[in-house]
Design an enzyme around this catalytic site. Sequence first.
Site, short mmCIF file in Angstrom:
data_model
loop_
_atom_site.label_atom_id
_atom_site.label_comp_id
_atom_site.label_asym_id
_atom_site.label_seq_id
_atom_site.Cartn_x
_atom_site.Cartn_y
_atom_site.Cartn_z
CB ALA A 1 39.67 28.88 46.55
CB ALA A 2 36.82 27.91 51.57
NE ARG B 1 43.99 40.03 57.31
CZ ARG B 1 45.23 39.52 57.32
NH1 ARG B 1 46.27 40.31 57.52
NH2 ARG B 1 45.42 38.24 57.12
CE LYS C 1 35.09 47.76 18.02
NZ LYS C 1 33.83 47.10 17.49
CB ALA D 1 46.20 61.90 9.18
CG ASN E 1 32.42 50.73 14.29
OD1 ASN E 1 32.30 51.91 14.58
ND2 ASN E 1 32.94 49.84 15.12
#
Length: 447
Positions: A9-10, A15, A334, A363, A369
Amino acid sequence: MNTAIILLAAGQGTRMQSDLPKVLHEIGGAPLIAHALRSADTLAPSRTVVVTGHGGDEVAKVLADYAPEAETVEQVDQLGTAHAVDQARGALADFEGDAFVLYGDTPFVRGETLEAMQAERAKGAAVVILGFEAADPGGYGRLKTGPDGLEAIVEAKDALPEELAITLCNSGVVCADRTTLFELVAAVGNDNAKGEYYLTDIVAIARSRGLKCAVVTCAEEETLGVNSRTDLAAGEAAFQVRMREEALATGVTLTAPETVFFAFDTVVGRDVSIGPNVVFGPGVTIETGATIRAFCHLEGCHVSEGATVGPFARLRPGAEVGGNAHVGNFVEVKNAVLGEGAKVNHLTYIGDADIGERTNIGAGTITCNYDGVFKHRTTIGAEAFIGSNSALVAPVTIADGGYVASGSVVTTDVGPGDLAIGRARQVNKPGLGARLVARLKSLKEKR
């Protein structure tokens, strides 16, 4: 069998036209190097050595997330693939067993393919090379075979016309006993136009020493290398095709498979139904029998058995949707837990909250928060009812069975079974509406 992985992975990846190390570019929401490492999971390697170079510190940080057990060694000078492998010599000095050479920019080699290579090693081959039948051999090295197995790897630029006609090509993936591998690498020279040490030379060296070399083949798409943005796009497409095929084969219904996008670690149970245009980010688990309707985006979340999400819903990190719960259209969740059977069906934001079992969120409800500095949590008990267009200003608790009237702004806790009304009293002015409209029309006519 004791196995070590040497992952190269060097490379800088010029490109790619990027400051980011090539192996950190992402497919399916995960870096290329994570895909390459996962290829070896089937082998259960006892040692993994990653050879880094350009951006080595960045690569090491990513490895801490995906392969914390991996060791890193640095290839300071980029002198070829054999030189890169040699950098792992010291790290594996005490290792006994087979060593695989894999590549951080070749992310799709299957575990079964590597197992087949190891099986060939067990039959007596000193060196096993992974090859593929190329649709367009082009500049690939050709694998020249004979009665005794692999005879040579011939680079395209050095090949004779009859050798260029060979379509069996070299992927670069190697399996050999660790001792044998490093003995062969030590014998590789750099008498070539680039002055580099090529790993492909080990086949000729092995043959000259009377060692048997063998080839295992795989589908060409497994050997796809990512060296440019075009390759990256092709890799993403190939990854998605594979993930969709696996989902369908394991009992997942995809209404329009070509429009569903999975992440590296997406987990989907049997009898899950996924509608069109659904996108999974990292860290999503969908349990058996859940339904994900069209145009949803999910990331870092867990959807329990029988739950329904969407259409047009967004689940962000930390969202936990309980069994048979409903998250409907244009709802965002979330860092919140929805209890079993809870319903949040329309136009609602639920953030930093705990919603109890069988509670109904009307709704347009918002859990407020964030105060501009800190995040605060909203807690709603079981079987509560939150009327439409309510704003729950955290930190606030609504107990079991609590009821919030529509249009309320709730700033204090609501007790069990209590009704909270947090809105101004309505006042009707008889005839004032008609008089007001008439006045406005008169003003308009004078303009």
